[in-house]
Design an enzyme around this catalytic site. Sequence first.
Site, PDB file in Angstrom:
ATOM      1  N   SER A 144      -0.722 -86.534  15.216  1.00 44.07           N
ATOM      2  CA  SER A 144      -1.417 -87.637  15.113  1.00 44.07           C
ATOM      3  C   SER A 144      -1.467 -88.403  15.904  1.00 44.07           C
ATOM      4  CB  SER A 144      -1.474 -88.360  13.663  1.00 44.07           C
ATOM      5  OG  SER A 144      -2.389 -89.398  13.710  1.00 44.07           O
ATOM      6  N   TYR A 157       4.617 -91.722   7.444  1.00 43.59           N
ATOM      7  CA  TYR A 157       3.751 -90.906   8.200  1.00 43.59           C
ATOM      8  C   TYR A 157       3.957 -90.819   9.527  1.00 43.59           C
ATOM      9  CZ  TYR A 157      -1.033 -88.694   9.626  1.00 43.59           C
ATOM     10  OH  TYR A 157      -1.663 -88.079  10.275  1.00 43.59           O
TER      11      TYR A 157
END
Length: 253
Positions: A144, A157
Amino acid sequence: MPGPLNGRTALVTGATGGLGSAIARRLAANGATVALAHFNDDQAAAELTDHITGNGNTAISLGADVRNAEAVRALCHQAHDRLGPIDILVSNAGTYPRRPWTETTSAHWDDALATNLTSHYLLAHELTPAMAAAGWGRIITIGSVLATAGRHDLSGYISAKAGLEGLTRALARELGPAGITANCVAPGSIHVPAEDTVVDDPEAMTARQLARQCVQRRGRPEDVAAAIAFLATDDAGFITGQTLRVDGGWILG
């Protein structure tokens, strides 16, 4: 028609999500046989399998909790038994748990890392011995851009995704002599149907996102799938240890 992945077999995790299904469809369209790994999503997996096979390609669906080492081992064995050796791993499964830092317990932290980092280790560790024996393999992890940009309420995350980039580089170093490449594809803001159910004001969110990007449209799952499809081919055989950001220029550098 012959495709660049004819004769290759891919395992895609998180295959029933908006991103995973686009990846699976693209790999199949390029000629790969595809094992669709999912977690408690039998109906969507069956529909995706039918879509791929209905277009003349080969796919099977397999359920597994990729956070669990025994489940990963069983998944990989089943895929091998039904399709033969796995040449391409697209390690896509993950979750996006939003929680303020002050409310993040050790249990929340452990779960974020188990899903978004440890699962990738388990899959690669299980599949790379056969790739090394064959002298060819592709490990493609899904990271990401937030690993670089950061964002509030996503400490677990983001930490996991940053660790995933490091794991990918380590695998590239260690497995390159065996003919295996390892790369990370880091999507930016990709519009998937689930987004419309969790965002209060999609139009305002889109406007904010476009202001960050060079390309003035939302990213699509197919944009990410195209990058992955290339990295899976022989043409990408001299590319390894890289993080490819598919983000419309959100994160430059």
